[in-house]
Write an enzyme that holds these catalytic residues in place. Sequence first.
Site, short mmCIF file in Angstrom:
data_model
loop_
_atom_site.label_atom_id
_atom_site.label_comp_id
_atom_site.label_asym_id
_atom_site.label_seq_id
_atom_site.Cartn_x
_atom_site.Cartn_y
_atom_site.Cartn_z
N ARG A 21 0.81 -1.23 0.00
CA ARG A 21 0.00 0.00 0.00
C ARG A 21 0.84 1.28 0.00
O ARG A 21 0.32 2.37 -0.21
CB ARG A 21 -0.96 -0.01 1.21
N LYS A 28 8.89 -0.57 2.58
CA LYS A 28 8.15 0.28 3.52
C LYS A 28 8.98 0.68 4.74
O LYS A 28 9.01 1.85 5.13
CB LYS A 28 6.87 -0.43 3.98
N ASP A 112 7.06 -1.44 11.41
CA ASP A 112 6.35 -0.29 10.83
C ASP A 112 5.49 0.44 11.87
O ASP A 112 4.50 1.07 11.53
CB ASP A 112 5.49 -0.74 9.65
N GLU A 163 -9.18 -11.91 13.69
CA GLU A 163 -8.86 -10.91 12.66
C GLU A 163 -10.14 -10.33 12.09
O GLU A 163 -11.18 -10.99 12.03
CB GLU A 163 -8.02 -11.55 11.55
N ARG A 341 27.46 24.70 2.19
CA ARG A 341 27.59 23.33 1.66
C ARG A 341 28.60 22.56 2.50
O ARG A 341 29.31 23.13 3.33
CB ARG A 341 27.94 23.40 0.18
N ASN A 385 38.70 40.07 5.96
CA ASN A 385 37.45 40.47 5.32
C ASN A 385 37.54 40.23 3.82
O ASN A 385 38.48 40.68 3.17
CB ASN A 385 37.17 41.95 5.59
#
Length: 491
Positions: A21, A28, A112, A163, A341, A385
């Site tokens: 799903r 998953k 999960d 179930e 970065r 600077n």
Amino acid sequence: MTTQPAVPAAVIVLAAGEGTRMRSATPKVLHPLGGRPLVGHALRAARGTAPEHLVVVLRHQADRVREALTGDFPSVLVALQDDVPGTGRAVQCALEALPADLSGTVLVTYGDVPLLSSATLQRLAGAHAAGGNAVTVLTALLADPTGYGRVLRDGTGVTGIVEQKDATAEQLAVREVNSGVYAFEAAALREALGRVGRDNAAGEVYLTDVLSLVRTAGGRVEALALEDEWEIRGVNDRAQLADLAAEANRRTLRRWMLAGVTIADPATTWIDADVVLEPDVTIRPGVQLHGTTRVATGAVVGPDSTLTDVEVGAGALVERTHGSSAVVGEGAQVGPFAFLRPGTRLGAEGKIGTFVETKNAVIGRGSKVPHLSYVGDATIGEHSNIGAASVFVNYDGVNKARTTVGDHVRMGSDNMYVAPVTVGDGAYSGAGTVIRKDVPAGALAINVAPQRNLEGWTLAKRPGTPAAEAAQRANDESTGTTASTDREIQP
Ligand code: UD1
Ligand code: CA
């Protein structure tokens, strides 16, 4: 009945399901929530109970999941489930990876279910041990129990789980649901699993059948009902993933607020599980802190900043900044509109200002790159600077090279540092200098071309334009005080 923490003999994390799903090429349990894969949350909760053995059951894309786990969980055992489907079969496969004479408490949980805490697993193990149970199932009372297995009871305890697919109308009305998290006595689990069949609507080996089998054999089966239903919610699809991620985030923000962090707008703030914040940090609206980002006391982050694996020093200010794998020193200032970065290290009291991009750049204490610049592959000393609109020209199309700038250097605006090149301590440069040669300490570097002014050019070459009209008006007004033709401006 007192509930003592009990150390489980094993925790089994089920993660073999395909997760169809999710409609994803990624398994998953590898989908992230709060900066960790789902299964990472499950394994951390499991590891937090300090079990003798930790097992994860895999099948779907097992190699990929295993690879993603080994770094964070080097001691986890991986059991592979075979072709026989069902949660019961998954647990059988896990038991085969464990010692045959394993005894004591075995916890079963899912890969999960990301919000389940170690504390709850410990409570479950404690209640299980204290009650002398053969099985203790973690349950919750849901307003809408649809989809879950229902907990069946008689006057003396839990008689079984049915179930959704196999339930009668009367059973479907039960609102106490099976979380899928259990404590089992190892021997009772092994014995009952050997007798579980596949005679059900799904044709699977149901782990839930163990409960009625143990109960019928005279074992004690109890439930521990949880008040916090978020802890038992699982991810089946991406809508549930987003719901759980939002709840996890709310909990993370609340934990930091109670620890002394000001979060101006929790609705627009996202903080990953492994981020660390000190008291008196202020997070302004629209901030995302990811990975292992750490922010020290008194620092202000935001608004609208995204930091991944960034270390922000005490009292620093990071505004409207996108940064990753960077270090910002104490009291330093970054942004607004900066791009840090990887490999950026800004020293204490330093500045990376507006529209500045940095990469592999070590900028020393008190040094500043305030405006419109790119600093790549550079080391800048202390209290120097860098003038506005400067570029560290680090790439010749084939190779990258480094630029080194010393301490107390004052470089002009619009300078190009053509690496490899070195600027000595206390050096200066003029505006628009292209630094192709090393600048000795204390020298002024200049290479500006002489400026020529071609008087009257606009009127001659662009007649009738607004520019020409403006020039004409200026000429009329100034009456004889114009600059000399072709005058050279000396630097
Ligand atoms: C299961 C329970 C149900 C409970 C619900 C809670 C059974 C038979 N049913 O139903 O009572 O209310 O969880 O969420 O146990 N898995 C495997 N191998 C398999 C099948 C599943 O490892 O062969 C793993 C999945 O990866 C998942 C977990 O077990 O992590 C649950 O599987 P799932 O198919 O979602 O079970 P449910 O039908 O939701
Ligand atoms: Ca499920």
